[in-house]
Design an enzyme around this catalytic site. Sequence first.
Site, mmCIF file in Angstrom:
data_model
loop_
_atom_site.group_PDB
_atom_site.id
_atom_site.type_symbol
_atom_site.label_atom_id
_atom_site.label_comp_id
_atom_site.label_asym_id
_atom_site.label_seq_id
_atom_site.Cartn_x
_atom_site.Cartn_y
_atom_site.Cartn_z
ATOM 1 N N ARG A 1 -6.717 16.019 2.209
ATOM 2 C CA ARG A 1 -7.821 15.098 2.489
ATOM 3 C C ARG A 1 -8.743 15.709 3.553
ATOM 4 O O ARG A 1 -8.309 16.108 4.619
ATOM 5 C CB ARG A 1 -7.252 13.772 2.969
ATOM 6 C CG ARG A 1 -8.267 12.767 3.488
ATOM 7 C CD ARG A 1 -7.553 11.458 3.809
ATOM 8 N NE ARG A 1 -8.433 10.489 4.444
ATOM 9 C CZ ARG A 1 -8.153 9.187 4.577
ATOM 10 N NH1 ARG A 1 -6.993 8.718 4.109
ATOM 11 N NH2 ARG A 1 -8.987 8.364 5.173
ATOM 12 N N TYR B 1 -5.044 5.288 -2.956
ATOM 13 C CA TYR B 1 -4.053 6.350 -2.925
ATOM 14 C C TYR B 1 -3.330 6.459 -4.267
ATOM 15 O O TYR B 1 -3.141 5.464 -4.964
ATOM 16 C CB TYR B 1 -3.016 6.071 -1.840
ATOM 17 C CG TYR B 1 -3.502 6.253 -0.422
ATOM 18 C CD1 TYR B 1 -4.847 6.161 -0.083
ATOM 19 C CD2 TYR B 1 -2.593 6.505 0.603
ATOM 20 C CE1 TYR B 1 -5.273 6.327 1.223
ATOM 21 C CE2 TYR B 1 -3.018 6.668 1.920
ATOM 22 C CZ TYR B 1 -4.353 6.573 2.227
ATOM 23 O OH TYR B 1 -4.771 6.739 3.518
ATOM 24 N N ASP C 1 -3.125 -0.647 8.902
ATOM 25 C CA ASP C 1 -2.163 0.454 8.978
ATOM 26 C C ASP C 1 -1.114 0.212 10.057
ATOM 27 O O ASP C 1 0.024 0.674 9.935
ATOM 28 C CB ASP C 1 -2.889 1.770 9.271
ATOM 29 C CG ASP C 1 -3.741 2.245 8.110
ATOM 30 O OD1 ASP C 1 -3.539 1.759 6.980
ATOM 31 O OD2 ASP C 1 -4.615 3.106 8.322
ATOM 32 N N ARG D 1 3.418 -4.459 3.840
ATOM 33 C CA ARG D 1 2.857 -4.801 5.144
ATOM 34 C C ARG D 1 2.965 -6.307 5.362
ATOM 35 O O ARG D 1 2.409 -7.097 4.587
ATOM 36 C CB ARG D 1 1.408 -4.316 5.212
ATOM 37 C CG ARG D 1 1.314 -2.809 5.036
ATOM 38 C CD ARG D 1 -0.093 -2.260 5.121
ATOM 39 N NE ARG D 1 -0.064 -0.799 5.147
ATOM 40 C CZ ARG D 1 -1.128 -0.024 5.343
ATOM 41 N NH1 ARG D 1 -2.323 -0.590 5.517
ATOM 42 N NH2 ARG D 1 -1.000 1.291 5.361
ATOM 43 N N GLU E 1 -4.199 13.754 5.377
ATOM 44 C CA GLU E 1 -3.100 13.507 4.436
ATOM 45 C C GLU E 1 -3.095 14.564 3.328
ATOM 46 O O GLU E 1 -4.157 15.019 2.893
ATOM 47 C CB GLU E 1 -3.239 12.105 3.838
ATOM 48 C CG GLU E 1 -3.081 11.012 4.879
ATOM 49 C CD GLU E 1 -3.539 9.657 4.393
ATOM 50 O OE1 GLU E 1 -2.883 8.661 4.711
ATOM 51 O OE2 GLU E 1 -4.576 9.598 3.704
ATOM 52 N N ARG F 1 0.839 -1.199 0.000
ATOM 53 C CA ARG F 1 0.000 0.000 0.000
ATOM 54 C C ARG F 1 0.876 1.250 0.000
ATOM 55 O O ARG F 1 2.094 1.191 0.073
ATOM 56 C CB ARG F 1 -0.925 0.020 1.221
ATOM 57 C CG ARG F 1 -2.148 -0.904 1.126
ATOM 58 C CD ARG F 1 -3.338 -0.313 1.851
ATOM 59 N NE ARG F 1 -3.691 0.998 1.293
ATOM 60 C CZ ARG F 1 -4.349 1.932 1.986
ATOM 61 N NH1 ARG F 1 -4.718 1.704 3.239
ATOM 62 N NH2 ARG F 1 -4.633 3.095 1.420
ATOM 63 N N ARG G 1 -14.032 4.429 -2.888
ATOM 64 C CA ARG G 1 -12.723 4.538 -3.530
ATOM 65 C C ARG G 1 -12.740 3.768 -4.851
ATOM 66 O O ARG G 1 -12.237 2.653 -4.964
ATOM 67 C CB ARG G 1 -11.636 4.031 -2.585
ATOM 68 C CG ARG G 1 -11.465 4.931 -1.362
ATOM 69 C CD ARG G 1 -10.351 4.465 -0.445
ATOM 70 N NE ARG G 1 -10.189 5.394 0.680
ATOM 71 C CZ ARG G 1 -9.285 5.273 1.640
ATOM 72 N NH1 ARG G 1 -8.424 4.235 1.610
ATOM 73 N NH2 ARG G 1 -9.212 6.150 2.615
ATOM 74 N N GLU H 1 -3.047 2.749 -6.157
ATOM 75 C CA GLU H 1 -3.574 1.488 -5.649
ATOM 76 C C GLU H 1 -4.741 1.058 -6.523
ATOM 77 O O GLU H 1 -5.676 1.835 -6.758
ATOM 78 C CB GLU H 1 -4.025 1.656 -4.197
ATOM 79 C CG GLU H 1 -2.889 2.039 -3.267
ATOM 80 C CD GLU H 1 -3.340 2.366 -1.859
ATOM 81 O OE1 GLU H 1 -2.525 2.243 -0.930
ATOM 82 O OE2 GLU H 1 -4.529 2.752 -1.684
#
Length: 389
Positions: free
Chosen positions: A257, A346, A80, A74, A241, A55, A317, A368
């Site tokens: 954002r 993103y 996250d 990750r 962000e 990510r 998204r 992404e």
Amino acid sequence: MRGVVISRGLLAGLVTLLSLDVLPCLAVDGQISPLVLEELLLWVSGGAGQVNTYRIPLLTFTKRGSLLAFSEARKGSEQDTGAKFIALRRSTDKGATWGPTAFIVDDGSLADGLNLGSVVIDEEKGSVLLIYSICFHRYHCSPSSTMMVYSMDDGLSWSAPRNLSVMLGVKSFAPGPGFGIQKRYPPAVGRLVVCGHGSIAGDGVFCILSDDHGVTWKYGAALKSIPFNQPKQALDFNPDECQPVEMEDGSIVINVRNQYNYHCHCRIVVRSLDGGESLPLEELFFDHTLVDPAVAAGALQKEGILFFTNPANDKQRVNLTLRWSLTNGQSWEKDSVQIWAGPSGYSSMTSLKSDSPEDKKFIYVIYEKGHKDYDESISFVKVHLYGGR
């Protein structure tokens, strides 16, 4: 006189080449027409090897012209929090081919590991600086740290991590994600500016500044959330962000954002007039054209044109879209380019700073991308700004 026979394919090719050579001249009149020329998956999630999910993509050209793509690798899940690598792939032919993935930072097995991050190119020194956070969410850890690694050899090797919190303090600061800038125009020419956001309670946009090529850093501009340092609710003012872009008048425009959809399901835009020292409320507005589901988005200024990428949807998204403005973001052209209709998250953009007419024709996007979920892969796109005519 004997005629010359030219095949239809060759003739079409010659016409296309001739058209592309003259089209950049039309940019003054706003006649750009972006076309996606190439697309390539750089990373695919799914638990292969040591990585569960890729990510948070970043993309930049080095001063020498190499293209560097970064992501969070990750390890255990898509969350996250958790342990991660910073993954890097490198291209020396403007994205046509890519080298293998290298893990340039490894946070071990931290419960609240690293989070990308902003990449900054110091044009004067030729260095690549990568700034990220550790323990940003303070999940089973404290304090938070702002970290930096750097490369002096075009991304081939990287320094040991350096903790900037010795200078900045231990507040939670998540850079970007995207790129930081080196000021090219007054005021504060040469300054490095990296902007990001704070923790959920004490959120808002914050910028860190360096006037000595990244040796020392200090906090500069702040656009704090309301209520500050208190839990948030839906519709609270919570800038998050962000991506800073230097304009040709020397101001820094930050596209932000809008985490809790204060005022609109759209982007917050704020401007610094003093090299990132302050973000006055008089320079803030809500860009209703840039409909947004609360996500990290891409922004890029190239040859007097401002570009923007995000999933253009007010709730989900999906629909990764490229837009452009000929008025420094005061208005946006009616046309847009859909890069991907499906799940998309993103995104970040870059272009090669060059006097070559060929390099002026292209921008590059990383984002992404998925079919069911936006975190299934990270994709690289090469866009010809005058190829759709």
